[in-house]
Scaffold this motif. Sequence first.
Motif, PDB file in Angstrom:
ATOM      1  N   VAL A  57       0.858  -1.184   0.000  1.00 24.88           N
ATOM      2  CA  VAL A  57       0.000   0.000   0.000  1.00 24.88           C
ATOM      3  C   VAL A  57       0.889   1.227   0.000  1.00 24.88           C
ATOM      4  CG1 VAL A  57      -1.776   1.298   1.219  1.00 24.88           C
ATOM      5  CG2 VAL A  57      -1.834  -1.204   1.234  1.00 24.88           C
ATOM      6  N   MET A  58       0.733   2.046  -1.026  1.00 29.10           N
ATOM      7  CA  MET A  58       1.442   3.319  -1.112  1.00 29.10           C
ATOM      8  C   MET A  58       0.496   4.383  -0.564  1.00 29.10           C
ATOM      9  SD  MET A  58       4.345   2.499  -2.412  1.00 29.10           S
ATOM     10  CE  MET A  58       5.013   4.104  -2.745  1.00 29.10           C
ATOM     11  N   VAL A  59       0.947   5.129   0.424  1.00 32.29           N
ATOM     12  CA  VAL A  59       0.132   6.186   1.026  1.00 32.29           C
ATOM     13  C   VAL A  59       0.448   7.492   0.306  1.00 32.29           C
ATOM     14  CG1 VAL A  59      -0.401   7.440   3.140  1.00 32.29           C
ATOM     15  CG2 VAL A  59       0.094   4.987   3.233  1.00 32.29           C
ATOM     16  N   HIS A  60      -0.596   8.106  -0.252  1.00 31.14           N
ATOM     17  CA  HIS A  60      -0.482   9.344  -1.024  1.00 31.14           C
ATOM     18  C   HIS A  60      -1.330  10.436  -0.387  1.00 31.14           C
ATOM     19  CE1 HIS A  60       1.284   7.717  -4.845  1.00 31.14           C
ATOM     20  NE2 HIS A  60       0.741   6.605  -4.409  1.00 31.14           N
ATOM     21  N   ARG A  61      -0.912  11.688  -0.573  1.00 32.09           N
ATOM     22  CA  ARG A  61      -1.791  12.808  -0.245  1.00 32.09           C
ATOM     23  C   ARG A  61      -2.959  12.766  -1.220  1.00 32.09           C
ATOM     24  NH1 ARG A  61       2.763  17.300  -0.317  1.00 32.09           N
ATOM     25  NH2 ARG A  61       1.136  18.450  -1.383  1.00 32.09           N
ATOM     26  N   THR A  62      -4.132  13.150  -0.774  1.00 26.66           N
ATOM     27  CA  THR A  62      -5.309  13.087  -1.645  1.00 26.66           C
ATOM     28  C   THR A  62      -5.233  14.082  -2.796  1.00 26.66           C
ATOM     29  OG1 THR A  62      -6.524  14.552  -0.151  1.00 26.66           O
ATOM     30  CG2 THR A  62      -6.877  12.175   0.111  1.00 26.66           C
ATOM     31  N   ASN A  63      -4.379  15.103  -2.693  1.00 26.50           N
ATOM     32  CA  ASN A  63      -4.235  16.058  -3.796  1.00 26.50           C
ATOM     33  C   ASN A  63      -3.069  15.711  -4.717  1.00 26.50           C
ATOM     34  OD1 ASN A  63      -2.149  16.757  -2.082  1.00 26.50           O
ATOM     35  ND2 ASN A  63      -2.595  18.944  -2.075  1.00 26.50           N
ATOM     36  N   CYS A  64      -2.474  14.559  -4.546  1.00 29.90           N
ATOM     37  CA  CYS A  64      -1.369  14.086  -5.397  1.00 29.90           C
ATOM     38  C   CYS A  64      -1.918  13.731  -6.783  1.00 29.90           C
ATOM     39  CB  CYS A  64      -0.733  12.862  -4.742  1.00 29.90           C
ATOM     40  SG  CYS A  64       0.415  11.948  -5.784  1.00 29.90           S
ATOM     41  N   ASN A  65      -1.230  14.154  -7.825  1.00 29.92           N
ATOM     42  CA  ASN A  65      -1.684  13.865  -9.193  1.00 29.92           C
ATOM     43  C   ASN A  65      -1.832  12.368  -9.440  1.00 29.92           C
ATOM     44  OD1 ASN A  65      -1.894  16.538  -9.962  1.00 29.92           O
ATOM     45  ND2 ASN A  65       0.205  16.632 -10.718  1.00 29.92           N
ATOM     46  N   HIS A  66      -0.884  11.565  -8.956  1.00 36.20           N
ATOM     47  CA  HIS A  66      -0.975  10.110  -9.134  1.00 36.20           C
ATOM     48  C   HIS A  66      -2.219   9.570  -8.435  1.00 36.20           C
ATOM     49  CE1 HIS A  66       0.259   5.966  -9.729  1.00 36.20           C
ATOM     50  NE2 HIS A  66       0.060   5.770  -8.435  1.00 36.20           N
ATOM     51  N   ALA A  67      -2.470  10.038  -7.218  1.00 37.47           N
ATOM     52  CA  ALA A  67      -3.642   9.575  -6.470  1.00 37.47           C
ATOM     53  C   ALA A  67      -4.932   9.986  -7.173  1.00 37.47           C
ATOM     54  CB  ALA A  67      -3.610  10.134  -5.046  1.00 37.47           C
ATOM     55  N   ILE A  68      -4.984  11.205  -7.669  1.00 46.45           N
ATOM     56  CA  ILE A  68      -6.187  11.681  -8.369  1.00 46.45           C
ATOM     57  C   ILE A  68      -6.451  10.833  -9.607  1.00 46.45           C
ATOM     58  CG2 ILE A  68      -7.133  13.619  -9.700  1.00 46.45           C
ATOM     59  CD1 ILE A  68      -5.643  15.459  -7.624  1.00 46.45           C
ATOM     60  N   ASN A  69      -5.410  10.558 -10.387  1.00 49.29           N
ATOM     61  CA  ASN A  69      -5.586   9.721 -11.579  1.00 49.29           C
ATOM     62  C   ASN A  69      -6.029   8.310 -11.211  1.00 49.29           C
ATOM     63  OD1 ASN A  69      -4.878  11.786 -13.319  1.00 49.29           O
ATOM     64  ND2 ASN A  69      -2.716  11.204 -13.373  1.00 49.29           N
ATOM     65  N   THR A  70      -5.449   7.749 -10.166  1.00 48.12           N
ATOM     66  CA  THR A  70      -5.824   6.399  -9.744  1.00 48.12           C
ATOM     67  C   THR A  70      -7.260   6.369  -9.233  1.00 48.12           C
ATOM     68  OG1 THR A  70      -3.523   5.907  -9.200  1.00 48.12           O
ATOM     69  CG2 THR A  70      -5.198   4.452  -8.263  1.00 48.12           C
ATOM     70  N   MET A  71      -7.654   7.380  -8.463  1.00 49.98           N
ATOM     71  CA  MET A  71      -9.039   7.435  -7.970  1.00 49.98           C
ATOM     72  C   MET A  71     -10.026   7.502  -9.133  1.00 49.98           C
ATOM     73  SD  MET A  71      -8.997   9.746  -4.485  1.00 49.98           S
ATOM     74  CE  MET A  71      -7.894  11.052  -5.027  1.00 49.98           C
ATOM     75  N   ALA A  72      -9.669   8.210 -10.197  1.00 49.15           N
ATOM     76  CA  ALA A  72     -10.562   8.367 -11.344  1.00 49.15           C
ATOM     77  C   ALA A  72     -10.622   7.116 -12.213  1.00 49.15           C
ATOM     78  CB  ALA A  72     -10.118   9.562 -12.184  1.00 49.15           C
ATOM     79  N   ASN A  73      -9.518   6.396 -12.317  1.00 46.54           N
ATOM     80  CA  ASN A  73      -9.448   5.300 -13.289  1.00 46.54           C
ATOM     81  C   ASN A  73      -9.364   3.898 -12.690  1.00 46.54           C
ATOM     82  OD1 ASN A  73      -9.387   7.080 -15.587  1.00 46.54           O
ATOM     83  ND2 ASN A  73      -7.311   7.616 -14.966  1.00 46.54           N
ATOM     84  N   HIS A  74      -8.977   3.771 -11.426  1.00 41.27           N
ATOM     85  CA  HIS A  74      -8.790   2.450 -10.817  1.00 41.27           C
ATOM     86  C   HIS A  74      -9.273   2.467  -9.369  1.00 41.27           C
ATOM     87  CE1 HIS A  74      -6.278   1.356 -14.247  1.00 41.27           C
ATOM     88  NE2 HIS A  74      -5.661   2.508 -14.099  1.00 41.27           N
ATOM     89  N   GLU A  75     -10.522   2.816  -9.154  1.00 40.91           N
ATOM     90  CA  GLU A  75     -11.001   2.967  -7.774  1.00 40.91           C
ATOM     91  C   GLU A  75     -10.935   1.677  -6.969  1.00 40.91           C
ATOM     92  OE1 GLU A  75     -15.706   2.786  -7.413  1.00 40.91           O
ATOM     93  OE2 GLU A  75     -15.043   4.391  -8.731  1.00 40.91           O
TER      94      GLU A  75
END
Length: 166
Positions: A57-75
């Motif tokens: 598990v990689m912990v990301h800030r919720t405003n991280c670009n990688h996290a935003i892209n993952t939330m949108a495409n691989h929830e």
Amino acid sequence: MFLNPFKSLFGIKEGKNENNLEHLLPLDQQNLPTVAATCCNPIPGDSVIGIIEDSKVMVHRTNCNHAINTMANHENKIIQAKWQPNKQVELLTGLTITTMDRVGILQEITNLISEEFRINMRAFTFESIDGIGRGMVMLYINSVEKLNTLIERLKSIGGIKDVRRI
């Protein structure tokens, strides 16, 4: 621009973190290795999510670009993560600093960080060209509140034009 050479110069590797962050995850997910993502360097107090990647598990800030892209495409890879108030952990984060070049400014910056705030610096790099100084400092810090206070204090030093979290 400045970040990638800095990371390689000081041996900062993607996904590497010395701290155990399993306490951020729901109990049913705590069997997975958990590390802070170096793309956004989350610290206690940041809003965070967990992303399951390569059996960890990689912990990301919720405003991280990688996290935003993952939330949108691989929830399906997203899991809840939350800092626990009773757990003290120091994590690596960075600041970029822009200054007017003057005698003693680096000493003031490092004294504020080390002496007044008692923060451990992992790396510090700085250069001045045509009277403008630009640098980066990597810090071990235990809360976003402490980091924000440090940023405001750095901005109050004469000659400092900008301080930003990486």
